[in-house]
Design a protein around this motif. Structure first.
Motif, PDB file in Angstrom:
ATOM      1  N   PHE A  48       0.825  -1.210   0.000  1.00 24.92           N
ATOM      2  CA  PHE A  48       0.000   0.000   0.000  1.00 24.92           C
ATOM      3  C   PHE A  48       0.861   1.263   0.000  1.00 24.92           C
ATOM      4  O   PHE A  48       0.702   2.151  -0.842  1.00 24.92           O
ATOM      5  CB  PHE A  48      -0.900   0.026   1.239  1.00 24.92           C
ATOM      6  N   SER A  49       1.754   1.357   0.979  1.00 26.87           N
ATOM      7  CA  SER A  49       2.544   2.583   1.138  1.00 26.87           C
ATOM      8  C   SER A  49       3.460   2.806  -0.066  1.00 26.87           C
ATOM      9  O   SER A  49       3.652   3.945  -0.511  1.00 26.87           O
ATOM     10  CB  SER A  49       3.357   2.538   2.432  1.00 26.87           C
ATOM     11  N   LEU A  50       4.030   1.722  -0.616  1.00 29.46           N
ATOM     12  CA  LEU A  50       4.898   1.855  -1.794  1.00 29.46           C
ATOM     13  C   LEU A  50       4.100   2.314  -3.013  1.00 29.46           C
ATOM     14  O   LEU A  50       4.581   3.112  -3.819  1.00 29.46           O
ATOM     15  CB  LEU A  50       5.587   0.528  -2.097  1.00 29.46           C
ATOM     16  N   TYR A  51       2.879   1.793  -3.152  1.00 32.70           N
ATOM     17  CA  TYR A  51       2.036   2.186  -4.286  1.00 32.70           C
ATOM     18  C   TYR A  51       1.698   3.671  -4.209  1.00 32.70           C
ATOM     19  O   TYR A  51       1.845   4.407  -5.193  1.00 32.70           O
ATOM     20  CB  TYR A  51       0.755   1.350  -4.284  1.00 32.70           C
ATOM     21  N   TYR A  52       1.257   4.124  -3.045  1.00 32.41           N
ATOM     22  CA  TYR A  52       0.929   5.545  -2.891  1.00 32.41           C
ATOM     23  C   TYR A  52       2.175   6.410  -3.069  1.00 32.41           C
ATOM     24  O   TYR A  52       2.113   7.512  -3.632  1.00 32.41           O
ATOM     25  CB  TYR A  52       0.308   5.804  -1.517  1.00 32.41           C
ATOM     26  N   GLN A  53       3.312   5.923  -2.581  1.00 38.93           N
ATOM     27  CA  GLN A  53       4.556   6.677  -2.738  1.00 38.93           C
ATOM     28  C   GLN A  53       4.884   6.860  -4.219  1.00 38.93           C
ATOM     29  O   GLN A  53       5.263   7.958  -4.647  1.00 38.93           O
ATOM     30  CB  GLN A  53       5.706   5.947  -2.040  1.00 38.93           C
ATOM     31  N   LYS A  54       4.718   5.816  -5.012  1.00 38.57           N
ATOM     32  CA  LYS A  54       5.039   5.896  -6.439  1.00 38.57           C
ATOM     33  C   LYS A  54       4.052   6.812  -7.167  1.00 38.57           C
ATOM     34  O   LYS A  54       4.455   7.630  -8.001  1.00 38.57           O
ATOM     35  CB  LYS A  54       5.006   4.496  -7.058  1.00 38.57           C
ATOM     36  N   VAL A  55       2.774   6.679  -6.855  1.00 38.94           N
ATOM     37  CA  VAL A  55       1.755   7.481  -7.543  1.00 38.94           C
ATOM     38  C   VAL A  55       1.927   8.963  -7.254  1.00 38.94           C
ATOM     39  O   VAL A  55       1.762   9.805  -8.145  1.00 38.94           O
ATOM     40  CB  VAL A  55       0.340   7.014  -7.126  1.00 38.94           C
ATOM     41  N   PHE A  56       2.309   9.297  -6.018  1.00 37.05           N
ATOM     42  CA  PHE A  56       2.390  10.696  -5.624  1.00 37.05           C
ATOM     43  C   PHE A  56       3.829  11.226  -5.544  1.00 37.05           C
ATOM     44  O   PHE A  56       4.085  12.207  -4.861  1.00 37.05           O
ATOM     45  CB  PHE A  56       1.670  10.913  -4.290  1.00 37.05           C
ATOM     46  N   THR A  57       4.746  10.573  -6.240  1.00 40.75           N
ATOM     47  CA  THR A  57       6.108  11.113  -6.357  1.00 40.75           C
ATOM     48  C   THR A  57       6.112  12.192  -7.435  1.00 40.75           C
ATOM     49  O   THR A  57       5.615  11.975  -8.546  1.00 40.75           O
ATOM     50  CB  THR A  57       7.105  10.006  -6.730  1.00 40.75           C
ATOM     51  N   SER A  58       6.643  13.337  -7.115  1.00 43.08           N
ATOM     52  CA  SER A  58       6.651  14.453  -8.066  1.00 43.08           C
ATOM     53  C   SER A  58       7.643  14.183  -9.182  1.00 43.08           C
ATOM     54  O   SER A  58       8.469  13.269  -9.111  1.00 43.08           O
ATOM     55  CB  SER A  58       7.029  15.747  -7.345  1.00 43.08           C
TER      56      SER A  58
END
Length: 424
Positions: free
Chosen positions: A55-65
Motif C-alpha cells: 500500500f505505502s509503496l504504491y501511494y509513494q510511487k503514484v504521488f512522487t513528483s
C-alpha cells in the motif's frame, strides 16, 4: 433463533476444504459450514496479502513528483483516512448481524463494495495515467481508499463470529478457532509472496489490485452461497457491554498496541525500500513471515487451555517488541534473509495475541452480542491503526524510517505495561 440451511450439491470448494480442514467435525452439516468459513478466510486474506505489504509503496510511487520528491504527509493522510473510516463500519455491521442474523448477506454486500474501492484505487497507477495531474490521481485514489477501508473492515469479524459460533455448537469451546483462521494465513503467505515477483515481472505496483479485485469478487460469490439464515430480529442487550469492564480494559490495550503494530507494519515496505531491498524480497518477507502463523494457529486448541488467554497475549506482545527493536538497530548492510527472519517474528506474535483475545471476547459475549463484540474489537484495532499510520508518516518525514520503528516499539511496550497492570 431459526436457521434455514440450503447447500448446493457437493460444490468443489466444499469438497476441497472438507478434505483439508484439520478441524475434525462429526456433524456433516457443521462440517460443510466450517469448510465454507475456512475458504472465505483464505480468500479474504489472499486479497489483503496482495495489498497491504505494498500500500505505502504504491501511494509513494503514484504521488512522487516529477522532481523525485515525496510528501509523506500526503501518504500518511490517505492511509490515515483509509483506516479511520473503518471505525464506523464494524459496529454497524456487528449490530446488523446480531439483530437480523444476516452474516452471509453482509459478507456478499461488503465484498462487492470492496471490489469497487480496489478498482478506483488502481486507476491512477495504470501506465497511461501515471503522468496525469496530482488532483486527478487524488480524485480516484481518495474515494477508492475510503470505500475499500470502510467496506473491508467488517468482513473478518463477521467470519470470526460465524466460525466461533460453529465451534461452540460442536465442541462447547472455541479453542480450535486457530484451525479455521490458519487458512487465512495460508492465503496471505501465498499472495504476499507472489505479489513481489509479479510486481518485478510486470514493472508496475498496480498489479497488486488485480489480484485483490479477483479475490473480493470470489468472496462475494462464495459469501452468497451456503447457509441461508431466516431474518428474525432480536433485542440487543447493549447494557451488558456497558457493564463489561474487563473487555473495556482489553480494548484499551488493543488500541495502544495497534498504534505501534500497524504504524510500523504499514510502512515496513517503505522502510525496506529505503534500505534498497528488492521488491521480490519485500513480498517474500511479508509472505514467508506468516508461515509461523499456520503452525501456531494449528495448535491453539492445545495452547489456549494450557497457557490461557493472558499468557499468550503477553508472550505475543513481547515478541512484537523484539521485532521492532531489531528493525531499529539493523543497518543498511542487512541481507534479505535478515529481513525475512525479523519479519517472521510478527508471524509468531500476532497469532498468539489475536487467537487469544478473539476467543476471550467470544467467551465474554452474550449470545446476541457476539458479532458486536468482535466488530468492536475491529473498531478499536482500526482506530489505533489509523492513528499509528498517521504518526508514523510524520515521524518518517521528520526523523526517518528507523526512528519510526523505534517509537512504534515504545508504543507496543506501553501496551504491554498497561495489560500487565490493568487487564486481569
Amino acid at each position: 433463533m431459526v436457521y434455514q440451511c440450503r447447500f448446493v450439491k457437493n460444490p468443489l470448494y466444499i469438497k476441497i476444504f472438507v478434505a483439508f480442514n484439520p478441524v475434525v467435525l462429526y456433524n456433516p452439516t457443521v462440517k460443510k459450514q466450517i469448510a465454507r468459513i475456512s475458504l472465505l478466510q483464505f480468500i479474504f486474506f489472499w486479497s489483503l496479502g496482495s495489498l497491504f505489504p505494498f500500500f505505502s509503496l504504491y501511494y509513494q510511487k503514484v504521488f512522487t513528483s516529477s522532481g523525485g520528491s515525496v510528501n509523506f504527509s500526503i501518504l500518511g493522510t490517505i492511509l490515515f483516512l483509509q483506516s479511520i473510516v473503518g471505525i464506523a463500519s464494524p459496529p454497524i455491521a456487528g449490530l446488523l448481524a446480531d439483530k437480523f442474523k444476516i452474516h452471509n448477506r453482509l459478507i456478499t454486500f461488503l465484498g462487492v463494495l470492496a471490489v469497487l474501492g480496489a478498482i478506483l484505487s488502481s486507476v491512477p497507477g495504470l501506465p497511461f495515467l501515471q503522468n496525469t495531474a496530482f488532483s486527478i490521481k487524488l480524485l480516484f485514489i481518495l474515494p477508492g481508499a475510503l470505500i475499500l477501508g470502510f467496506f473491508s473492515k467488517p468482513i473478518i469479524p463477521l467470519l470470526d463470529t460465524e466460525a466461533l459460533r460453529l465451534l461452540t455448537v460442536q465442541y462447547n469451546n472455541t479453542y480450535r478457532y486457530g484451525q479455521v483462521r490458519l487458512f487465512g494465513s495460508i492465503g496471505w503467505v501465498l499472495s504476499a509472496s507472489l505479489a513481489g515477483f509479479i510486481i518485478a515481472k510486470t514493472g508496475t505496483l498496480t498489479s497488486i489490485y488485480f489480484s485483490a479485485i479477483l479475490g473480493f469478487i470470489i468472496l462475494a460469490i462464495v459469501g452468497s452461497r451456503g447457509i441461508k439464515q431466516e431474518i428474525k430480529p432480536v433485542k440487543i442487550p447493549l447494557r451488558l457491554l456497558a457493564e463489561d469492564k474487563p473487555v473495556q480494559l482489553l480494548f484499551i490495550y488493543i488500541f495502544i498496541l495497534s498504534i505501534g503494530m500497524n504504524g510500523s507494519f504499514m510502512f515496513t515496505g517503505v522502510f525496506m525500500n529505503a534500505l534498497h531491498v528488492k521488491t521480490q524480497v519485500i513480498g517474500l518477507a511479508f509472505g514467508l513471515a506468516a508461515i509461523p502463523e499456520v503452525f501456531i494457529l494449528l495448535n491453539t486448541k492445545k495452547l489456549l487451555p494450557r497457557f490461557g488467554y493472558r499468557a499468550l497475549i503477553i508472550t505475543g506482545t513481547i515478541i512484537l517488541s523484539i521485532k521492532l527493536l531489531l528493525y531499529t538497530i539493523i543497518g543498511t548492510k542487512a541481507g534479505p534473509v535478515t529481513f525475512i527472519l525479523i519479519q517472521s517474528l510478527g508471524g509468531i506474535s500476532f497469532p498468539l495475541q489475536y487467537a487469544a483475545w478473539v476467543s476471550y471476547l467470544d467467551s465474554r459475549a452474550h449470545t446476541d452480542l457476539k458479532a458486536t463484540y468482535q466488530n468492536l474489537n475491529q473498531l478499536v484495532f482500526t482506530l489505533g491503526a489509523a492513528m499509528g499510520t498517521f504518526l508514523a508518516s510524520i515521524i518518517i518525514g521528520a526523523l526517518g524510517v528507523r526512528w519510526m520503528m523505534g517509537l512504534s516499539g515504545l508504543s507496543v511496550l506501553s501496551s504491554l505495561l498497561f495489560f500487565v497492570i490493568f487487564v486481569k
